[in-house]
Write a protein that holds these residues in place. Sequence first.
Motif, PDB file in Angstrom:
ATOM      1  N   ARG A  11      -4.110  12.910  -1.470  1.00 56.49           N
ATOM      2  CA  ARG A  11      -3.908  11.712  -0.885  1.00 56.49           C
ATOM      3  C   ARG A  11      -4.310  12.098   0.506  1.00 56.49           C
ATOM      4  NH1 ARG A  11       0.849   9.952  -4.053  1.00 56.49           N
ATOM      5  NH2 ARG A  11       1.799  10.944  -2.805  1.00 56.49           N
ATOM      6  N   ARG A  25     -19.367   4.293   9.978  1.00 57.43           N
ATOM      7  CA  ARG A  25     -19.909   2.917   9.743  1.00 57.43           C
ATOM      8  C   ARG A  25     -20.029   2.168  11.090  1.00 57.43           C
ATOM      9  NH1 ARG A  25     -18.878   2.513   4.135  1.00 57.43           N
ATOM     10  NH2 ARG A  25     -20.397   3.871   3.539  1.00 57.43           N
TER      11      ARG A  25
ATOM     12  N   ARG B  50       7.873  -9.131  -0.454  1.00 54.64           N
ATOM     13  CA  ARG B  50       8.049  -7.797   0.244  1.00 54.64           C
ATOM     14  C   ARG B  50       9.175  -7.197  -0.056  1.00 54.64           C
ATOM     15  NH1 ARG B  50       6.687  -7.090   5.832  1.00 54.64           N
ATOM     16  NH2 ARG B  50       5.905  -5.017   5.319  1.00 54.64           N
ATOM     17  N   LEU B  55       9.068  -2.924   0.067  1.00 56.05           N
ATOM     18  CA  LEU B  55       8.226  -2.736   1.306  1.00 56.05           C
ATOM     19  C   LEU B  55       9.307  -3.075   2.217  1.00 56.05           C
ATOM     20  CD1 LEU B  55       4.767  -4.407   0.925  1.00 56.05           C
ATOM     21  CD2 LEU B  55       5.433  -1.633   1.452  1.00 56.05           C
ATOM     22  N   LYS B  78       6.219   1.247  -6.346  1.00 50.43           N
ATOM     23  CA  LYS B  78       4.805   1.144  -5.954  1.00 50.43           C
ATOM     24  C   LYS B  78       3.904   1.500  -6.886  1.00 50.43           C
ATOM     25  CE  LYS B  78       6.116   1.504  -0.815  1.00 50.43           C
ATOM     26  NZ  LYS B  78       6.108   2.400   0.183  1.00 50.43           N
ATOM     27  N   TYR B  83       0.287  -5.400  -5.834  1.00 49.28           N
ATOM     28  CA  TYR B  83       0.538  -6.271  -4.739  1.00 49.28           C
ATOM     29  C   TYR B  83      -0.637  -6.545  -3.878  1.00 49.28           C
ATOM     30  CZ  TYR B  83       2.616  -7.966  -0.326  1.00 49.28           C
ATOM     31  OH  TYR B  83       2.903  -8.647   0.785  1.00 49.28           O
ATOM     32  N   THR B  85      -1.973  -8.688  -1.025  1.00 48.64           N
ATOM     33  CA  THR B  85      -1.509  -9.377   0.116  1.00 48.64           C
ATOM     34  C   THR B  85      -2.112 -10.634   0.478  1.00 48.64           C
ATOM     35  OG1 THR B  85      -3.028  -7.898   1.406  1.00 48.64           O
ATOM     36  CG2 THR B  85      -1.069  -7.031   1.400  1.00 48.64           C
ATOM     37  N   LYS B  87      -3.329 -11.853   3.146  1.00 47.52           N
ATOM     38  CA  LYS B  87      -4.632 -11.573   3.948  1.00 47.52           C
ATOM     39  C   LYS B  87      -5.500 -10.368   3.119  1.00 47.52           C
ATOM     40  CE  LYS B  87      -6.551 -10.384   8.370  1.00 47.52           C
ATOM     41  NZ  LYS B  87      -6.139  -9.412   9.465  1.00 47.52           N
ATOM     42  N   SER B  89      -6.875  -7.509   2.331  1.00 52.39           N
ATOM     43  CA  SER B  89      -6.453  -6.129   3.032  1.00 52.39           C
ATOM     44  C   SER B  89      -7.369  -4.985   2.570  1.00 52.39           C
ATOM     45  CB  SER B  89      -4.881  -6.143   3.017  1.00 52.39           C
ATOM     46  OG  SER B  89      -4.554  -5.774   1.632  1.00 52.39           O
ATOM     47  N   TYR B  90      -8.223  -5.042   2.082  1.00 55.05           N
ATOM     48  CA  TYR B  90      -9.262  -3.994   1.871  1.00 55.05           C
ATOM     49  C   TYR B  90     -10.180  -3.618   3.156  1.00 55.05           C
ATOM     50  CZ  TYR B  90      -6.775  -3.884  -2.316  1.00 55.05           C
ATOM     51  OH  TYR B  90      -5.846  -3.725  -3.364  1.00 55.05           O
ATOM     52  N   TRP B  91     -10.694  -2.381   2.852  1.00 53.66           N
ATOM     53  CA  TRP B  91     -11.492  -2.092   4.217  1.00 53.66           C
ATOM     54  C   TRP B  91     -12.982  -2.518   4.246  1.00 53.66           C
ATOM     55  CZ3 TRP B  91      -7.813   0.322   1.930  1.00 53.66           C
ATOM     56  CH2 TRP B  91      -6.604   0.700   2.486  1.00 53.66           C
ATOM     57  N   LEU B  94     -15.878  -0.193   4.321  1.00 55.47           N
ATOM     58  CA  LEU B  94     -16.109   0.638   3.298  1.00 55.47           C
ATOM     59  C   LEU B  94     -16.884  -0.135   2.264  1.00 55.47           C
ATOM     60  CD1 LEU B  94     -12.863   2.779   2.923  1.00 55.47           C
ATOM     61  CD2 LEU B  94     -14.762   3.241   4.223  1.00 55.47           C
ATOM     62  N   PHE B 102     -10.722   5.129  -2.918  1.00 53.13           N
ATOM     63  CA  PHE B 102      -9.679   5.238  -2.001  1.00 53.13           C
ATOM     64  C   PHE B 102      -8.242   4.854  -2.870  1.00 53.13           C
ATOM     65  CE2 PHE B 102      -6.948   4.023   1.519  1.00 53.13           C
ATOM     66  CZ  PHE B 102      -6.766   5.314   2.030  1.00 53.13           C
ATOM     67  N   VAL B 103      -8.485   3.741  -3.203  1.00 55.21           N
ATOM     68  CA  VAL B 103      -7.086   3.244  -4.028  1.00 55.21           C
ATOM     69  C   VAL B 103      -6.851   4.270  -5.251  1.00 55.21           C
ATOM     70  CG1 VAL B 103      -6.171   1.298  -5.222  1.00 55.21           C
ATOM     71  CG2 VAL B 103      -7.596   0.842  -3.031  1.00 55.21           C
ATOM     72  N   MET B 106      -5.268   7.213  -3.843  1.00 53.21           N
ATOM     73  CA  MET B 106      -4.035   7.065  -3.399  1.00 53.21           C
ATOM     74  C   MET B 106      -2.899   6.980  -4.413  1.00 53.21           C
ATOM     75  SD  MET B 106      -3.504   6.482  -0.221  1.00 53.21           S
ATOM     76  CE  MET B 106      -5.211   7.821   0.370  1.00 53.21           C
ATOM     77  N   TYR B 107      -3.268   6.587  -5.540  1.00 48.35           N
ATOM     78  CA  TYR B 107      -2.519   6.839  -6.679  1.00 48.35           C
ATOM     79  C   TYR B 107      -2.541   7.909  -7.478  1.00 48.35           C
ATOM     80  CZ  TYR B 107      -1.129   1.705  -5.887  1.00 48.35           C
ATOM     81  OH  TYR B 107      -0.633   0.607  -5.633  1.00 48.35           O
TER      82      TYR B 107
END
Lengths: 366, 311
Positions: A11, A25, B50, B55, B78, B83, B85, B87, B89-91, B94, B102-103, B106-107
């Motif tokens: 991670r 970027r 939340r 959170l 988690k 979840y 959001t 707004k 909330s991804y990049w 990218l 990436f996600v 993370m998991y």
Amino acid sequence: MMFFSKASFSRWWSMVVKEFLQLKRDRLTFGMIVGIPIIQLTLFGYAINSDPKHMPTGLIIEDHSEITRTIIATLKTSEYFDIVGEFADESSASRALARGDVQFVINIPPDFTKHLLRGERPALLIEADATDPTATAMALSSVNSVLEYVARKDLTGPLQHLAPAPAPFEARVHRLYNPEANTHFNIVPGLMGVILTMMMVLMTGLAITRERERGTMENLLAMPVKPLEVMAGKIVPYIAIGLVQASIILVAARIMFGIPFFGSIFLLYFAALIFVAANLMVGITISSLAKNQLQAMQMTFFFFLPNILLSGFMFPFRGMPQWAQVIGNVLPLTHFNRIVRGIFLKGIGFTDLWPQIWPMLLFSWS
Amino acid sequence: MNADLAIDVRDLVKSFAHKRVVNQVSLQVKRGEIFGFLGPNGSGKTTTIRMMCGLLTPDSGSGTCLGYDILHQSAHIKRHVGYMTQKFSYWEDLTLRENLDFVARMYTMDNRRHAVDEALEGLGLTERANQLVGALSGGWKQRLALAACMLHQPELLLLDEPTAGVDPAARRDFWEELHQLARKGISVLVSTHYMDEAERCHKLAYIFNGTLLAQGTSHEVVAAQKLTTWTIYGEHMAELSERLQRMDGVEQTVLFGTVLHVSGTRPELLERQVRAAVQGTSFRLEQSETGLEDVFIFMMKHAGRDGAPLA
């Protein structure tokens, strides 16, 4: 220590990869990484000069003689004074000074030669625009030695008795490490720390507030990633960038400015690494306090300003009042400046640098 | 602990700067259920969500999410909750693939590449995988966000106003997807402003100023307020609406362009009044079913007027 044991390498590494991808970027930031060191080096390296020469100088000559001509000619050869013209009277000279057309006005009063011949020690009047004292200090201090030189050289033969007797003692000035008093030697190595401070604090400061501002922080929080992994993943790319920047500056210092390098390059990188880490901590702290990127910028400059002013980068550290020195000694840049200048110009080793290294270490841990 | 419940929280309280944002909220969401979480802006929906996914720690109250304690087991929550959001909330800088990858990392998913490929295929975006996410339209971003929070195969989805700013067609598709997920046994808690969406949920809760005003199926929620509603059709009814509002027995008028809803809790009185009001006009009157919107507006007014626990 649960915190550490449960952290996942993959991670963390993923954070690192993501940061690099985003950096790639972000053309502007990418350009800044390379551009800022070079632009700042050229700007400060060439532009900042605490020993300026060829300053415009006006003359009021009310006594024309062999000796006064020699004095003027010798002043010219000192390179500090560029004679730009002669003024008819005092008032027009004053106006030129006020307007900034000339930096100096050299006034040779009437009957200067006559008085000199009578041995009455007549005076030359030099008016200087001392708005920037550092700009004029060196020039002014050179005047007396110029005059002495004239006296030795010209007052010969029958005028020998007018030559000043040699002083009973002599002040001999040795300028160590930078014998030509070349300001670049001082400014350019100092710039390494300044540029690193600015870039590292700013970039990490923005890195986390950007996530928060774009709402992606919320997403990260909702994932099973540990704060430590996020932080470490964010810091590592910037450490790498910091070292790249240090290298750019190092190469530029050698090639563009011909700064001598006497010390150990490994020691320099070692010091730079600690220094970068210290600044990243500041950046991380800022980013955890700032609510948005603008605030992070403001805080960065709030931190940056004392670094510039009190670290000995711009003004001689020993010339500062005691309280300012105390503040200056807290700042990592102060120590890094001493280290870098020491390594570059004096070639000092680790043991001599330790007194400068531990405050930086302390700073990055606290 | 009830194993049938995906979410079971009791008496959640949260204050920010001395303002009670969430006040004694209790919610039960069954597994495989689509639960609509309604309420105006700033009513405490996001804060409640939340707290449910760990959170945010509630000031008081307790509960479980997928059987895990929301106070102490947020790490477990988690892992099993998706979840989304409010707004996006991804990049945006990218690409689609990089985001999903990436996600997945993370998991710490084992079959990362496969899962990402599958998600891209499911989105129908395989050929655009290397496009920057910032270039996607709102609807596509929202679909990507759903795919990303589904990537680790959660058992429960918490969606915070997922369809805000999304066009009607995309919204319809999105809801169809939600129902498909629910059929597979995934529980969904979704907050929304849209009444048509509220009616698509199995169950509803309505929150106002941090207090839960109603909970149940849409029929239950409507029935609980014991409102009778008459609908008047016509044009330029603003004046009529104002006049009705001053009448006894008329507790609420809501004007929707050429349709006026008049509601009250005393059916006979209300009927007499509206009949009198349209007498001798060209307006057409008929009794109608009370809608969710009428009920929510009614509850909101009441909560305010009765000085219901706001702080």
